[in-house]
Design a protein around this motif. Structure first.
Motif, PDB file in Angstrom:
ATOM      1  N   ARG A  94       6.334   0.813   4.254  1.00 32.88           N
ATOM      2  CA  ARG A  94       7.957   0.805   4.219  1.00 32.88           C
ATOM      3  C   ARG A  94       8.460  -0.326   4.203  1.00 32.88           C
ATOM      4  O   ARG A  94       9.606  -0.836   4.137  1.00 32.88           O
ATOM      5  CB  ARG A  94       8.572   1.609   5.452  1.00 32.88           C
ATOM      6  N   ALA A  95       7.833  -1.491   4.303  1.00 38.60           N
ATOM      7  CA  ALA A  95       8.377  -3.030   4.366  1.00 38.60           C
ATOM      8  C   ALA A  95       7.364  -3.818   3.652  1.00 38.60           C
ATOM      9  O   ALA A  95       6.324  -3.431   3.406  1.00 38.60           O
ATOM     10  CB  ALA A  95       8.313  -3.265   5.883  1.00 38.60           C
ATOM     11  N   GLY A  96       7.829  -4.962   3.058  1.00 36.94           N
ATOM     12  CA  GLY A  96       7.317  -5.958   2.560  1.00 36.94           C
ATOM     13  C   GLY A  96       7.772  -7.355   2.623  1.00 36.94           C
ATOM     14  O   GLY A  96       8.850  -7.382   3.243  1.00 36.94           O
ATOM     15  N   GLY A  97       7.070  -8.175   2.471  1.00 33.39           N
ATOM     16  CA  GLY A  97       7.457  -9.651   2.604  1.00 33.39           C
ATOM     17  C   GLY A  97       7.702 -10.601   1.490  1.00 33.39           C
ATOM     18  O   GLY A  97       6.886 -10.308   0.526  1.00 33.39           O
ATOM     19  N   ARG A 108      17.468  -2.309   3.184  1.00 29.52           N
ATOM     20  CA  ARG A 108      17.805  -3.223   4.288  1.00 29.52           C
ATOM     21  C   ARG A 108      16.965  -4.503   4.006  1.00 29.52           C
ATOM     22  O   ARG A 108      15.679  -4.345   3.843  1.00 29.52           O
ATOM     23  CB  ARG A 108      17.516  -2.849   5.731  1.00 29.52           C
ATOM     24  N   PRO A 132       0.817  -1.117   0.081  1.00 31.24           N
ATOM     25  CA  PRO A 132      -0.097   0.089  -0.046  1.00 31.24           C
ATOM     26  C   PRO A 132       0.753   1.360   0.025  1.00 31.24           C
ATOM     27  O   PRO A 132       2.268   1.094   0.404  1.00 31.24           O
ATOM     28  CB  PRO A 132      -0.711  -0.149   1.303  1.00 31.24           C
ATOM     29  N   PRO A 133       0.236   2.252  -0.280  1.00 31.64           N
ATOM     30  CA  PRO A 133       1.194   3.574  -0.367  1.00 31.64           C
ATOM     31  C   PRO A 133       1.480   3.847   0.974  1.00 31.64           C
ATOM     32  O   PRO A 133       1.027   3.705   1.962  1.00 31.64           O
ATOM     33  CB  PRO A 133       0.279   4.704  -0.975  1.00 31.64           C
ATOM     34  N   GLN A 134       2.728   4.411   1.122  1.00 31.79           N
ATOM     35  CA  GLN A 134       3.314   4.759   2.366  1.00 31.79           C
ATOM     36  C   GLN A 134       4.068   3.595   3.142  1.00 31.79           C
ATOM     37  O   GLN A 134       4.734   3.701   4.271  1.00 31.79           O
ATOM     38  CB  GLN A 134       2.225   5.447   3.447  1.00 31.79           C
ATOM     39  N   MET A 187      13.073  -4.357   3.870  1.00 35.23           N
ATOM     40  CA  MET A 187      12.859  -3.076   4.733  1.00 35.23           C
ATOM     41  C   MET A 187      13.287  -1.583   4.269  1.00 35.23           C
ATOM     42  O   MET A 187      14.043  -1.648   3.372  1.00 35.23           O
ATOM     43  CB  MET A 187      13.661  -3.413   6.215  1.00 35.23           C
ATOM     44  N   ASP A 188      12.466  -0.824   4.423  1.00 37.53           N
ATOM     45  CA  ASP A 188      12.866   0.579   3.830  1.00 37.53           C
ATOM     46  C   ASP A 188      12.772   0.326   2.345  1.00 37.53           C
ATOM     47  O   ASP A 188      13.918   0.746   1.653  1.00 37.53           O
ATOM     48  CB  ASP A 188      14.170   1.178   4.417  1.00 37.53           C
ATOM     49  N   MET A 214      12.217 -10.077   4.644  1.00 41.31           N
ATOM     50  CA  MET A 214      11.561  -8.678   4.805  1.00 41.31           C
ATOM     51  C   MET A 214      12.414  -7.565   4.174  1.00 41.31           C
ATOM     52  O   MET A 214      13.400  -7.484   4.383  1.00 41.31           O
ATOM     53  CB  MET A 214      11.701  -8.740   6.328  1.00 41.31           C
TER      54      MET A 214
END
Lengths: 172, 205
Positions: A50-53, A77, A46-48, A119-120, A117
């Protein structure tokens, strides 16, 4: 055969190979050492966010190994995490020592369990695209994997097929 | 005073203390038993809150939510798995409820107000469904709502100054008077979730 029909046949064969060529650019089985990596997918963010899996299956036909690291151009990261819902509470932890891929066995990175993960993230992950990451295994070494981006909140890969077998990965 | 007398006084004091303790415990057990083994009565989940509705930028309180039953999910946007999937589930429930979805309030409440500013919350939740109200606030406001709703939320450091939040993964269901009536567990079967929501809506009308 006339020249024209040979040309037509050649053109037909050429276009017939296109889907196969496209498939190879999408998530499919990748091998490194005794490991086969398959079904790599992630979710659109989603917008904003900062992390995805990232999720995938690692099958090991050899001695025990460990997934110890991951890097990706999509995130500043990248770590390997475990997530668990215990007594109704979500807990997520970094697996600083990596995760074992058992000898002759399988390691699944899947929702509700281990995941890569991201990250960022540098930009949102968009459905239909592919995210690449390089996974590092203690014994097998580095391998680049392409993660198909499924829709937001997806529970699994679309299509339920095995990637690389002709059905998986074609987005509607 | 003689040693024997002192001993007698001490012994009597101990007997009185013992009787007092027995009486207290007996009262607790038989005369005023508390919720049959629950740590705290269920009626204590919920209560007043003041947060910002990130979709409008305005302050909202529990009073704004009364009159309709509500489903609250407590999470944070840095969460890659449970939160987006629960929001997607909520989106699916809303779609399945059709026009009945307007008989309920849905909200995603941030347990991470430091990173989940109204702007972040608004854009993040809007990607799922505009009927899910994104709530965030000052750390004090979030803390107060988390406490009132007995939500588990704990900051856990990761490398590099980042952190994740351990948090309750269930969806909290409240009736139209904002009383806690149950939960939808993480990964509960959609049919069960829908049945609970329909019951919630039917009981309110």
């Amino acid at each position: 055969m006339t020249y024209f029909s040979k040309l037509a046949l050649a053109a037909l064969l050429a276009t017939a190979t296109l889907p196969v060529a496209t498939l190879s650019a999408l998530a499919q089985d990748v091998t490194v050492g005794a490991l086969t990596l398959s079904g790599a997918w992630t979710r659109a963010t989603p917008p904003q966010a900062r992390a995805g899996g990232g999720f995938l299956t690692i099958t090991n036909s050899g001695e025990a190994d460990r997934l110890v690291a991951a890097v990706s151009p999509v995130s500043n990261r990248t770590e390997i995490h475990e997530m668990a819902v215990v007594d109704g509470v979500m807990k997520m932890r970094e697996m600083a020592d990596g995760v074992e891929v058992p000898a002759g066995g399988t390691l699944e990175l899947k929702p509700g369990s281990y995941h890569v993960m991201f990250m960022d993230i540098v930009e949102p992950l968009k459905e239909g695209e592919t995210v690449t990451a390089t996974l590092t295994f203690e014994k097998a070494g580095d391998v680049e994997v392409a993660f198909t981006v499924e829709k937001m909140g997806a529970k699994g890969m679309s299509g339920h097929g095995m990637p690389g077998h002709g059905k998986q990965g074609i987005k509607e | 005073m003689s040693a024997l007398k002192i001993l007698r006084y001490v012994a009597w004091a101990a007997v009185i203390a013992l009787l007092g303790a027995m009486g207290y415990v007996g009262y607790q057990q038989y005369v005023a038993p508390e919720g049959e083994g629950l740590i705290s009565p269920v009626a204590s989940i919920g209560g007043p809150f003041t947060m910002t509705d990130a979709s409008t930028g305005k302050i909202v309180t529990d009073a704004d939510f009364r009159g309709k039953p509500a489903a609250y999910f407590f999470g944070f946007t840095f969460c890659p798995d449970v939160c987006p999937t629960t929001l997607a589930e909520t989106q699916m429930w809303i779609e399945q409820l059709g026009p009945d979805a307007d008989k309920m309030n849905f909200a995603f409440v941030s347990v991470d107000p430091e990173r989940d500013t109204p702007e972040v919350m608004r854009d993040y939740v809007a990607a799922f469904d505009k009927r899910i109200r994104p709530l965030t606030g000052t750390p004090e406001q979030a803390e107060q709502m988390i406490k009132a709703y007995r939500v588990y939320a704990r900051r856990v450091p990761l490398d590099d100054g980042d952190y994740t939040m351990d948090h309750s993964a269930a969806v909290f269901l409240m009736d139209k008077d904002n009383r806690f009536v149950g939960t939808i567990a993480y990964d509960e079967a959609p049919e069960n979730a829908m049945a609970k929501l329909r019951r919630l809506i039917d009981n309110a009308s």
